[in-house]
Enzyme design. Structure first.
Site, PDB file in Angstrom:
ATOM      1  N   SER A 155     114.618  -0.692  -5.293  1.00 49.22           N
ATOM      2  CA  SER A 155     113.167  -0.843  -5.302  1.00 49.22           C
ATOM      3  C   SER A 155     112.801  -2.134  -4.587  1.00 49.22           C
ATOM      4  O   SER A 155     113.527  -3.128  -4.673  1.00 49.22           O
ATOM      5  CB  SER A 155     112.648  -0.895  -6.742  1.00 49.22           C
ATOM      6  N   TYR A 210     113.045  -4.496 -14.870  1.00 50.49           N
ATOM      7  CA  TYR A 210     113.393  -3.488 -13.870  1.00 50.49           C
ATOM      8  C   TYR A 210     113.679  -4.167 -12.521  1.00 50.49           C
ATOM      9  O   TYR A 210     114.655  -3.830 -11.838  1.00 50.49           O
ATOM     10  CB  TYR A 210     112.245  -2.491 -13.728  1.00 50.49           C
TER      11      TYR A 210
END
Length: 292
Positions: A155, A210
């Site tokens: 990501s 995350y």
């Protein structure tokens, strides 16, 4: 920099149905779409999922549409025993691996939410899971002239510019980075979360747990790429972009099928044009940039 990925065509096809790929977290979303796209292109694909019932249903749905080279095995990447069992199963049933797509991941935040809820679970699943699986499968990669490939789904939240701490950033961007330093970074983050000091210590502000899990996955990928430089194994990362999946609550700028097409292009690049140690970001379905 912009990086042109060669289009897939019969003239640069190096793979066959003997080429075997493993895709984790593949009962739905991007993972399922990647399995389907690789099957469409003629590979043999092992679909894995944590939930056996969901995984079997996903594989059966593909067989019903005519794909005979899809196989299922249950795999929980947050469980070392499950990883060991999968590696043993794969060795017994296939023996040789060509492509690994580490796709399985979790997040407990909704889009626009920045709470830290279960950081240990996120790190264990998103970083240590892919790492342990990769290490367990390393002896099984074919590593022929066609070059074996690992693609870690990441990501842009995990890019180093999200770090507000210069000292941590210096460690993670070092050309001499080690796995021990990566582990120490994870330990420090979890300690700062427990002590309530993570914000002032300069960790990422958006989806922090995350983001860190993907940041250290990117770092591990660079270390592994360096370790296998010139040894017929390529290791890259990809941010598929803001994709409409369950993790984003159905929000996004493009579909799982569009993300899967990008994944397929990256893992099927002709050997002579294959890179390693790169972090690709898909800005839109047909535009990919390389950050490293």
């Amino acid at each position: 920099m912009d990086h042109l990925i060669p289009p897939l065509s019969p003239t640069n096809r190096w793979w066959s149905e003997e080429t075997t790929a493993v895709v984790t977290g593949a009962n739905k979303g991007i993972g399922f779409a990647v399995v389907k796209r690789l099957l469409e292109l003629g590979l043999t694909v092992v679909l894995t999922a944590r939930n056996a019932e969901n995984g079997i249903q996903a594989a059966d749905s593909l067989r019903l549409t005519g794909f005979r080279n899809v196989h299922f095995c249950c795999l929980d990447i947050s469980d070392p025993a499950s990883i060991a069992a999968f590696a043993s199963w794969f060795r017994h049933n296939f023996g040789v691996l060509d492509i690994l797509v580490n796709n399985a991941a979790v997040s407990f935040n909704a889009v626009g939410e920045n709470l830290i809820k279960e950081p240990e679970t996120i790190i264990k699943t998103n970083f240590y899971g892919p790492k342990l699986l990769t290490e367990a499968l390393l002896p099984l990669f074919r590593r022929s002239d066609s070059v074996s490939r690992i693609l870690n789904m990441s990501s842009r939240l995990g890019t180093l510019n999200k770090l507000r701490s210069p000292s941590i950033r210096r460690i993670l961007e070092s050309e001499d980075l080690t796995n021990e330093q990566i582990d120490a970074t994870v330990t420090q983050f979890l300690q700062d979360v427990k002590s309530g000091t993570w914000e002032k210590q300069g960790w990422p502000e958006n989806w922090p747990d995350y983001a860190i899990s993907k940041m250290v996955l990117n770092a591990y990928s660079r270390v592994l790429a360096r370790r296998y430089d010139g040894k017929k194994l390529s290791v890259n990362c990809l941010c598929p972009g803001f994709t409409r999946t369950s993790m984003t609550g159905g929000q996004g700028t493009h579909t799982a099928d569009e993300a899967a097409a990008t994944v397929a292009k990256l893992v099927l690049v002709p050997p002579e044009k294959l890179t390693s140690g790169k972090f690709y970001i898909c800005l839109e379905p047909k535009k990919i940039i390389a950050k490293l």
